[in-house]
Design an enzyme around this catalytic site. Structure first.
Site, PDB file in Angstrom:
ATOM      1  N   ALA A   1      -0.730   0.947   5.943  1.00 17.96           N
ATOM      2  CA  ALA A   1      -1.264   0.181   7.219  1.00 17.96           C
ATOM      3  C   ALA A   1      -2.036  -0.933   6.606  1.00 17.96           C
ATOM      4  O   ALA A   1      -2.882  -0.718   5.780  1.00 17.96           O
ATOM      5  CB  ALA A   1      -1.660   0.958   8.234  1.00 17.96           C
ATOM      6  N   ASP A   2      -2.006  -1.993   7.428  1.00 16.16           N
ATOM      7  CA  ASP A   2      -3.076  -3.052   6.947  1.00 16.16           C
ATOM      8  C   ASP A   2      -3.431  -3.928   8.464  1.00 16.16           C
ATOM      9  O   ASP A   2      -2.493  -3.983   9.314  1.00 16.16           O
ATOM     10  CB  ASP A   2      -2.563  -4.017   6.220  1.00 16.16           C
ATOM     11  CG  ASP A   2      -3.781  -4.864   5.500  1.00 16.16           C
ATOM     12  OD1 ASP A   2      -4.407  -4.404   4.835  1.00 16.16           O
ATOM     13  OD2 ASP A   2      -3.965  -6.157   6.136  1.00 16.16           O
ATOM     14  N   THR A   3      -4.588  -4.279   8.774  1.00 20.40           N
ATOM     15  CA  THR A   3      -4.859  -4.883   9.781  1.00 20.40           C
ATOM     16  C   THR A   3      -5.627  -6.451   9.683  1.00 20.40           C
ATOM     17  O   THR A   3      -6.410  -6.344   8.577  1.00 20.40           O
ATOM     18  CB  THR A   3      -5.884  -4.118  10.672  1.00 20.40           C
ATOM     19  OG1 THR A   3      -5.164  -2.777  11.036  1.00 20.40           O
ATOM     20  CG2 THR A   3      -6.204  -4.669  11.966  1.00 20.40           C
TER      21      THR A   3
ATOM     22  N   LYS B   1       0.840  -1.117   0.346  1.00 21.58           N
ATOM     23  CA  LYS B   1      -0.073   0.006   0.032  1.00 21.58           C
ATOM     24  C   LYS B   1       0.889   1.280  -0.040  1.00 21.58           C
ATOM     25  O   LYS B   1       0.542   2.253  -0.707  1.00 21.58           O
ATOM     26  CB  LYS B   1      -1.014  -0.225   1.096  1.00 21.58           C
ATOM     27  CG  LYS B   1      -1.894  -1.333   1.050  1.00 21.58           C
ATOM     28  CD  LYS B   1      -2.751  -1.067   2.494  1.00 21.58           C
ATOM     29  CE  LYS B   1      -4.171  -2.104   2.423  1.00 21.58           C
ATOM     30  NZ  LYS B   1      -4.877  -2.088   3.819  1.00 21.58           N
TER      31      LYS B   1
END
Length: 191
Positions: free
Chosen positions: A68-70, A52
């Site tokens: 960011a990624d969750t 990203k």
């Protein structure tokens, strides 16, 4: 000071950065978010955050970009976002009464360096009745969230306990991100 860009359309990440008074713009990443089935959760979340950030940085090489990624992990299996009502119900039944992990990966890129890290928080859910699950799903809140719940909203009523960083469960480990941004000479606006 270089411009700061958040490579995410997540309203939660936007709110969190605003909470610390950062001045930034948002550019949504169109990065491919497919995962390899044999990836460990920590590798997956770091890979996604980096993809990203890189996608947006390629269009804005003068900036400092945060990606960011969750993800939610149950029994070492990554649980995604629900595709429909039944998927949300199934996920919440699977999480009911159980402990799971929420991992948030963050990548910060500038022309001179790249930093990546992840944060893992353990979340214990209450035993949820079918009625509680149905009411929560009817609220519409689960549909854009990994694991089908948002801890910062109505989903807070489902969570019995957390061990780790609350903000990471929301989508951005604030203190760790702020400290990393300092190394890029990015600081919040003065009060």
């Amino acid at each position: 000071m270089k411009p700061l860009i958040l490579a995410s359309s997540s309203p939660r990440r936007k709110e969190l950065l605003q909470q610390l008074r950062y001045q930034f713009t948002i550019r949504t990443s169109e990065a491919d978010e497919r995962l390899e089935p044999d990836w460990r959760p920590e590798d997956a979340v770091l890979h996604l955050s980096r993809k990203k950030a890189e996608a947006v940085f390629a269009m804005h090489p003068e900036a400092v970009v945060i990606g960011a990624d969750t993800i939610v992990v149950v029994d070492d299996v990554i649980v995604g976002k629900p595709s429909n009502r039944q998927a949300a119900v199934t996920m919440l039944k699977h999480l009911s009464g159980r402990r799971h992990q929420v991992l948030t990966g963050v990548t910060i890129i500038s022309a001179r360096k790249t930093t990546s890290f992840y944060n893992q928080t353990d979340v214990q859910m209450y035993d949820l009745s079918d009625k509680e699950i149905d009411q929560y799903v009817e609220s519409g809140e689960p549909f854009d969230k990994a694991g089908s719940y948002g801890i910062q909203g109505l989903g807070a009523m489902l969570v019995k306990q957390i061990h780790g960083d609350y903000y990471s469960v929301m989508g951005l480990p604030l203190a760790e991100t702020a400290r990393a941004l300092q190394t890029f000479s990015i600081t919040p606006l003065p009060s």
